[in-house]
Design a protein around this motif. Structure first.
Motif, PDB file in Angstrom:
ATOM      1  N   GLU A   1      -7.365   0.680   0.074  1.00  0.00           N
ATOM      2  CA  GLU A   1      -7.218   0.737   1.535  1.00  0.00           C
ATOM      3  C   GLU A   1      -5.966   0.024   2.033  1.00  0.00           C
ATOM      4  OE1 GLU A   1     -10.655  -1.013   3.349  1.00  0.00           O
ATOM      5  OE2 GLU A   1     -11.967   0.622   2.753  1.00  0.00           O
ATOM      6  N   ILE A   2      -5.533  -1.019   1.315  1.00  0.00           N
ATOM      7  CA  ILE A   2      -4.373  -1.786   1.778  1.00  0.00           C
ATOM      8  C   ILE A   2      -3.109  -1.454   0.984  1.00  0.00           C
ATOM      9  CG2 ILE A   2      -5.749  -3.654   2.752  1.00  0.00           C
ATOM     10  CD1 ILE A   2      -5.011  -5.331   0.299  1.00  0.00           C
ATOM     11  N   GLY A   3      -3.131  -0.352   0.253  1.00  0.00           N
ATOM     12  CA  GLY A   3      -1.932   0.131  -0.410  1.00  0.00           C
ATOM     13  C   GLY A   3      -1.757  -0.273  -1.861  1.00  0.00           C
ATOM     14  N   MET A   4      -2.756  -0.884  -2.456  1.00  0.00           N
ATOM     15  CA  MET A   4      -2.668  -1.255  -3.869  1.00  0.00           C
ATOM     16  C   MET A   4      -3.252  -0.108  -4.695  1.00  0.00           C
ATOM     17  SD  MET A   4      -3.750  -5.247  -3.830  1.00  0.00           S
ATOM     18  CE  MET A   4      -3.011  -6.386  -2.677  1.00  0.00           C
ATOM     19  N   HIS A   5      -2.424   0.919  -4.906  1.00  0.00           N
ATOM     20  CA  HIS A   5      -2.897   2.146  -5.540  1.00  0.00           C
ATOM     21  C   HIS A   5      -2.820   2.134  -7.055  1.00  0.00           C
ATOM     22  CE1 HIS A   5      -1.717   3.659  -1.429  1.00  0.00           C
ATOM     23  NE2 HIS A   5      -3.016   3.827  -1.487  1.00  0.00           N
ATOM     24  N   CYS A   6      -2.059   1.238  -7.646  1.00  0.00           N
ATOM     25  CA  CYS A   6      -1.863   1.278  -9.098  1.00  0.00           C
ATOM     26  C   CYS A   6      -2.732   0.233  -9.788  1.00  0.00           C
ATOM     27  CB  CYS A   6      -0.396   1.094  -9.443  1.00  0.00           C
ATOM     28  SG  CYS A   6       0.343  -0.380  -8.739  1.00  0.00           S
ATOM     29  N   LEU A   7      -4.014   0.264  -9.537  1.00  0.00           N
ATOM     30  CA  LEU A   7      -4.927  -0.729 -10.087  1.00  0.00           C
ATOM     31  C   LEU A   7      -5.070  -0.631 -11.602  1.00  0.00           C
ATOM     32  CD1 LEU A   7      -7.743  -0.622  -7.402  1.00  0.00           C
ATOM     33  CD2 LEU A   7      -5.895  -2.301  -7.647  1.00  0.00           C
ATOM     34  N   GLY A   8      -4.791   0.509 -12.181  1.00  0.00           N
ATOM     35  CA  GLY A   8      -4.902   0.671 -13.622  1.00  0.00           C
ATOM     36  C   GLY A   8      -3.656   0.252 -14.374  1.00  0.00           C
ATOM     37  N   CYS A   9      -2.591  -0.035 -13.659  1.00  0.00           N
ATOM     38  CA  CYS A   9      -1.329  -0.450 -14.265  1.00  0.00           C
ATOM     39  C   CYS A   9      -1.518  -1.791 -14.984  1.00  0.00           C
ATOM     40  CB  CYS A   9      -0.285  -0.576 -13.171  1.00  0.00           C
ATOM     41  SG  CYS A   9       1.251  -1.312 -13.692  1.00  0.00           S
ATOM     42  N   PRO A  10      -1.038  -1.906 -16.220  1.00  0.00           N
ATOM     43  CA  PRO A  10      -1.215  -3.167 -16.954  1.00  0.00           C
ATOM     44  C   PRO A  10      -0.711  -4.400 -16.199  1.00  0.00           C
ATOM     45  CG  PRO A  10      -0.421  -1.471 -18.431  1.00  0.00           C
ATOM     46  CD  PRO A  10      -0.377  -0.897 -17.035  1.00  0.00           C
ATOM     47  N   SER A  11       0.427  -4.290 -15.534  1.00  0.00           N
ATOM     48  CA  SER A  11       0.943  -5.464 -14.815  1.00  0.00           C
ATOM     49  C   SER A  11       0.096  -5.773 -13.593  1.00  0.00           C
ATOM     50  CB  SER A  11       2.407  -5.281 -14.434  1.00  0.00           C
ATOM     51  OG  SER A  11       2.567  -4.190 -13.568  1.00  0.00           O
ATOM     52  N   ALA A  12      -0.406  -4.752 -12.926  1.00  0.00           N
ATOM     53  CA  ALA A  12      -1.242  -4.990 -11.741  1.00  0.00           C
ATOM     54  C   ALA A  12      -2.557  -5.653 -12.138  1.00  0.00           C
ATOM     55  CB  ALA A  12      -1.528  -3.676 -11.017  1.00  0.00           C
ATOM     56  N   ARG A  13      -3.121  -5.257 -13.248  1.00  0.00           N
ATOM     57  CA  ARG A  13      -4.394  -5.828 -13.694  1.00  0.00           C
ATOM     58  C   ARG A  13      -4.265  -7.290 -14.092  1.00  0.00           C
ATOM     59  NH1 ARG A  13      -8.982  -3.134 -14.419  1.00  0.00           N
ATOM     60  NH2 ARG A  13      -9.582  -4.502 -16.133  1.00  0.00           N
ATOM     61  N   SER A  14      -3.044  -7.748 -14.365  1.00  0.00           N
ATOM     62  CA  SER A  14      -2.859  -9.142 -14.772  1.00  0.00           C
ATOM     63  C   SER A  14      -2.340 -10.030 -13.644  1.00  0.00           C
ATOM     64  CB  SER A  14      -1.928  -9.223 -15.982  1.00  0.00           C
ATOM     65  OG  SER A  14      -0.644  -8.755 -15.637  1.00  0.00           O
ATOM     66  N   GLU A  15      -2.151  -9.457 -12.459  1.00  0.00           N
ATOM     67  CA  GLU A  15      -1.704 -10.237 -11.300  1.00  0.00           C
ATOM     68  C   GLU A  15      -2.876 -10.977 -10.663  1.00  0.00           C
ATOM     69  OE1 GLU A  15       1.933  -7.856  -9.184  1.00  0.00           O
ATOM     70  OE2 GLU A  15      -0.084  -7.195  -8.712  1.00  0.00           O
ATOM     71  N   THR A  16      -2.560 -12.073  -9.995  1.00  0.00           N
ATOM     72  CA  THR A  16      -3.573 -12.749  -9.195  1.00  0.00           C
ATOM     73  C   THR A  16      -3.679 -12.034  -7.860  1.00  0.00           C
ATOM     74  OG1 THR A  16      -2.028 -14.265  -8.120  1.00  0.00           O
ATOM     75  CG2 THR A  16      -3.000 -14.991 -10.225  1.00  0.00           C
ATOM     76  N   VAL A  17      -4.732 -12.310  -7.135  1.00  0.00           N
ATOM     77  CA  VAL A  17      -4.903 -11.733  -5.800  1.00  0.00           C
ATOM     78  C   VAL A  17      -3.716 -12.139  -4.923  1.00  0.00           C
ATOM     79  CG1 VAL A  17      -6.344 -11.699  -3.728  1.00  0.00           C
ATOM     80  CG2 VAL A  17      -7.414 -11.691  -5.981  1.00  0.00           C
ATOM     81  N   GLU A  18      -3.326 -13.391  -5.012  1.00  0.00           N
ATOM     82  CA  GLU A  18      -2.210 -13.877  -4.190  1.00  0.00           C
ATOM     83  C   GLU A  18      -0.910 -13.153  -4.522  1.00  0.00           C
ATOM     84  OE1 GLU A  18      -0.810 -18.117  -2.514  1.00  0.00           O
ATOM     85  OE2 GLU A  18      -1.127 -18.050  -4.678  1.00  0.00           O
ATOM     86  N   GLN A  19      -0.621 -12.950  -5.796  1.00  0.00           N
ATOM     87  CA  GLN A  19       0.596 -12.243  -6.194  1.00  0.00           C
ATOM     88  C   GLN A  19       0.587 -10.802  -5.691  1.00  0.00           C
ATOM     89  OE1 GLN A  19       0.065 -12.926 -10.391  1.00  0.00           O
ATOM     90  NE2 GLN A  19       1.703 -14.476 -10.458  1.00  0.00           N
ATOM     91  N   ALA A  20      -0.540 -10.138  -5.848  1.00  0.00           N
ATOM     92  CA  ALA A  20      -0.643  -8.741  -5.414  1.00  0.00           C
ATOM     93  C   ALA A  20      -0.472  -8.624  -3.904  1.00  0.00           C
ATOM     94  CB  ALA A  20      -1.980  -8.158  -5.846  1.00  0.00           C
ATOM     95  N   CYS A  21      -1.066  -9.536  -3.163  1.00  0.00           N
ATOM     96  CA  CYS A  21      -0.930  -9.503  -1.710  1.00  0.00           C
ATOM     97  C   CYS A  21       0.511  -9.755  -1.289  1.00  0.00           C
ATOM     98  CB  CYS A  21      -1.861 -10.519  -1.058  1.00  0.00           C
ATOM     99  SG  CYS A  21      -3.581  -9.972  -1.044  1.00  0.00           S
ATOM    100  N   TYR A  22       1.174 -10.663  -1.969  1.00  0.00           N
ATOM    101  CA  TYR A  22       2.575 -10.963  -1.657  1.00  0.00           C
ATOM    102  C   TYR A  22       3.434  -9.720  -1.868  1.00  0.00           C
ATOM    103  CZ  TYR A  22       7.251 -12.894  -1.949  1.00  0.00           C
ATOM    104  OH  TYR A  22       8.596 -13.122  -1.760  1.00  0.00           O
ATOM    105  N   VAL A  23       3.270  -9.073  -3.030  1.00  0.00           N
ATOM    106  CA  VAL A  23       4.054  -7.888  -3.370  1.00  0.00           C
ATOM    107  C   VAL A  23       3.821  -6.760  -2.368  1.00  0.00           C
ATOM    108  CG1 VAL A  23       4.310  -6.050  -5.099  1.00  0.00           C
ATOM    109  CG2 VAL A  23       4.235  -8.436  -5.815  1.00  0.00           C
ATOM    110  N   HIS A  24       2.597  -6.635  -1.888  1.00  0.00           N
ATOM    111  CA  HIS A  24       2.240  -5.538  -0.987  1.00  0.00           C
ATOM    112  C   HIS A  24       2.270  -5.931   0.489  1.00  0.00           C
ATOM    113  CE1 HIS A  24       1.218  -2.645  -4.103  1.00  0.00           C
ATOM    114  NE2 HIS A  24       0.760  -3.682  -4.788  1.00  0.00           N
ATOM    115  N   GLY A  25       2.699  -7.153   0.785  1.00  0.00           N
ATOM    116  CA  GLY A  25       2.820  -7.585   2.176  1.00  0.00           C
ATOM    117  C   GLY A  25       1.491  -7.667   2.902  1.00  0.00           C
ATOM    118  N   GLN A  26       0.455  -8.131   2.202  1.00  0.00           N
ATOM    119  CA  GLN A  26      -0.884  -8.198   2.781  1.00  0.00           C
ATOM    120  C   GLN A  26      -1.335  -9.643   2.964  1.00  0.00           C
ATOM    121  OE1 GLN A  26      -2.641  -5.483   3.837  1.00  0.00           O
ATOM    122  NE2 GLN A  26      -0.799  -4.335   3.309  1.00  0.00           N
TER     123      GLN A  26
END
Length: 66
Positions: free
Chosen positions: A25-50
């Motif tokens: 819903e907030i634009g994190m579409h690549c959840l199966g990507c190896p790098s995305a699966r190893s990110e923290t919630v904070e890192q993912a939010c930073y990258v996606h501007g959330q």
């Protein structure tokens, strides 16, 4: 399970796969990507501007509702 800013996305998805739509819903579409699966919630939010606190509230509410 309580999700924090330091929780790894892959760990969340393994423990509660039904939370995937909350990420999508907030634009994190690549959840199966190896790098995305190893990110923290904070890192993912930073990258996606959330807002990390808003996402944490949704995720923890979803898990509490199980």
């Amino acid at each position: 399970m309580t999700i924090t800013k330091d929780t790894i996305l892959g760990d969340i998805l393994d423990a509660a796969p039904d939370t995937a739509p909350l990420f999508i819903e907030i634009g994190m579409h690549c959840l199966g990507c190896p790098s995305a699966r190893s990110e923290t919630v904070e890192q993912a939010c930073y990258v996606h501007g959330q807002d990390v606190d808003a996402l944490l509230a949704k995720l923890n509410a979803a898990i509490a509702g199980k």
